[in-house]
Design a protein around this motif. Structure first.
Motif, PDB file in Angstrom:
ATOM      1  N   VAL A 206       0.898  -1.427   0.420  1.00 24.81           N
ATOM      2  CA  VAL A 206       0.042   0.181  -0.300  1.00 24.81           C
ATOM      3  C   VAL A 206       0.831   0.957   0.049  1.00 24.81           C
ATOM      4  O   VAL A 206       1.555   2.023   1.012  1.00 24.81           O
ATOM      5  CB  VAL A 206      -0.990  -0.338   1.167  1.00 24.81           C
ATOM      6  N   GLU A 207       0.949   1.685  -0.903  1.00 27.16           N
ATOM      7  CA  GLU A 207       1.947   3.143  -1.554  1.00 27.16           C
ATOM      8  C   GLU A 207       1.229   4.595  -1.349  1.00 27.16           C
ATOM      9  O   GLU A 207       0.518   4.167  -2.352  1.00 27.16           O
ATOM     10  CB  GLU A 207       2.698   2.681  -2.160  1.00 27.16           C
ATOM     11  N   ASP A 208       1.650   5.821  -1.376  1.00 25.64           N
ATOM     12  CA  ASP A 208       1.573   6.805  -1.725  1.00 25.64           C
ATOM     13  C   ASP A 208       1.648   6.944  -3.124  1.00 25.64           C
ATOM     14  O   ASP A 208       3.638   7.140  -3.118  1.00 25.64           O
ATOM     15  CB  ASP A 208       1.712   7.627  -0.343  1.00 25.64           C
ATOM     16  N   PRO A 209       1.111   7.002  -3.960  1.00 27.17           N
ATOM     17  CA  PRO A 209       1.043   7.336  -5.109  1.00 27.17           C
ATOM     18  C   PRO A 209       1.728   8.669  -4.875  1.00 27.17           C
ATOM     19  O   PRO A 209       2.677   8.975  -6.241  1.00 27.17           O
ATOM     20  CB  PRO A 209       0.372   7.117  -5.768  1.00 27.17           C
ATOM     21  N   THR A 210       2.379   9.730  -4.229  1.00 26.22           N
ATOM     22  CA  THR A 210       2.404  11.025  -4.059  1.00 26.22           C
ATOM     23  C   THR A 210       4.211  11.300  -4.246  1.00 26.22           C
ATOM     24  O   THR A 210       5.495  11.799  -4.774  1.00 26.22           O
ATOM     25  CB  THR A 210       2.295  12.015  -4.100  1.00 26.22           C
ATOM     26  N   GLY A 211       4.684   9.316  -3.434  1.00 26.58           N
ATOM     27  CA  GLY A 211       6.008  10.004  -2.771  1.00 26.58           C
ATOM     28  C   GLY A 211       6.121  11.040  -1.475  1.00 26.58           C
ATOM     29  O   GLY A 211       7.028  10.343  -1.112  1.00 26.58           O
TER      30      GLY A 211
END
Length: 242
Positions: A206-211
């Motif tokens: 589960v990753e923040d797509p904005t980084g």
């Protein structure tokens, strides 16, 4: 003691019998819950596992146990120093049910746990030897009372000074884990304890797509390293006065 947890559960009642009768797995519902908890994040299925292995997953990883009448999430993002500040979207996700949080970290001897009944916070505790008692809301549960009454003294630290709390947080943490979730990670198991290695969990990256979340986490680590200073070395000869 070396146990770590990052657990959040939504349940209609006691988790122990639910975890004992785990039931059939449902990856589709598990992924739906993860997307509800983390809207806008990139969610990718990864290999499944068992609860005993993944009570404290790595950053950007969530494990979910889908249970009859309950859901249990293992996710470091969901555990806060002040559990009472649980985000509103999580309270909405657990509306009408019991919400239970348990976080424990063996490196810092930190413990937190909290319980909401029908949306009302009834108990929250967060403490560590370095930070002291950060939060202590509501009446202690019965399993806590011997600790507050001095029944579990720690003694002196390695430096010879008294331990800064009246009990060891990880010791209370295991009793809280048993009382609230029905299992323990360290210590002597009781006959009716759940074996967490018998409970299947679904895994997701589960990753923040904005980084931005990952960058903030790295910056925090760099700041911590700078505050800690360079590693210290001691020569054996200097210790011996040579």
């Amino acid at each position: 003691m070396g146990a770590k947890t990052a657990l959040l559960a939504f349940t209609q009642g006691d988790l122990r019998p639910v975890l004992l009768g785990t039931g059939a797995a449902d990856r589709v519902k598990a992924e739906h819950l993860v997307r509800e908890i983390h809207p806008g994040y990139a969610v990718t299925p990864i290999e499944d596992g068992v609860l005993g292995d993944w009570c404290y997953p790595p950053d950007d990883v969530t494990y979910v146990a889908m249970l009859p009448g309950a859901e249990l999430l293992c996710d470091r993002r969901l555990i806060l120093d002040r559990p009472s500040e649980l985000p509103e979207e999580l309270l909405r996700a657990g509306a009408g049910r019991r919400i239970i949080v348990h976080g424990m970290h063996s490196v810092s001897d930190w413990l937190c746990f909290a319980v909401w009944e029908d949306g009302v916070l009834v108990r929250s505790l967060s403490l560590s030897p370095d930070g002291g008692i950060v939060e202590n809301i509501g009446e202690p549960y019965d399993f806590e009372r011997p600790y507050w009454a001095g029944g579990h003294p720690v003694g002196s630290t390695l430096t010879g000074s008294p331990y800064p709390l009246p009990f060891h947080p990880l010791e209370l943490g295991e009793d809280a884990l048993r009382a609230l979730f029905g299992f323990i990670l360290e210590g002597r198991r009781e006959p009716d304890d759940v074996d967490p290695f018998d409970v299947p969990v679904h895994g997701f990256r589960v990753e923040d797509p904005t980084g931005e979340e990952q960058a903030a986490r790295e910056a925090q680590f760099v700041a911590w390293m700078e505050a800690a200073g360079p590693p210290r070395t001691v020569r054996w000869g200097s210790v011996q006065g040579q």
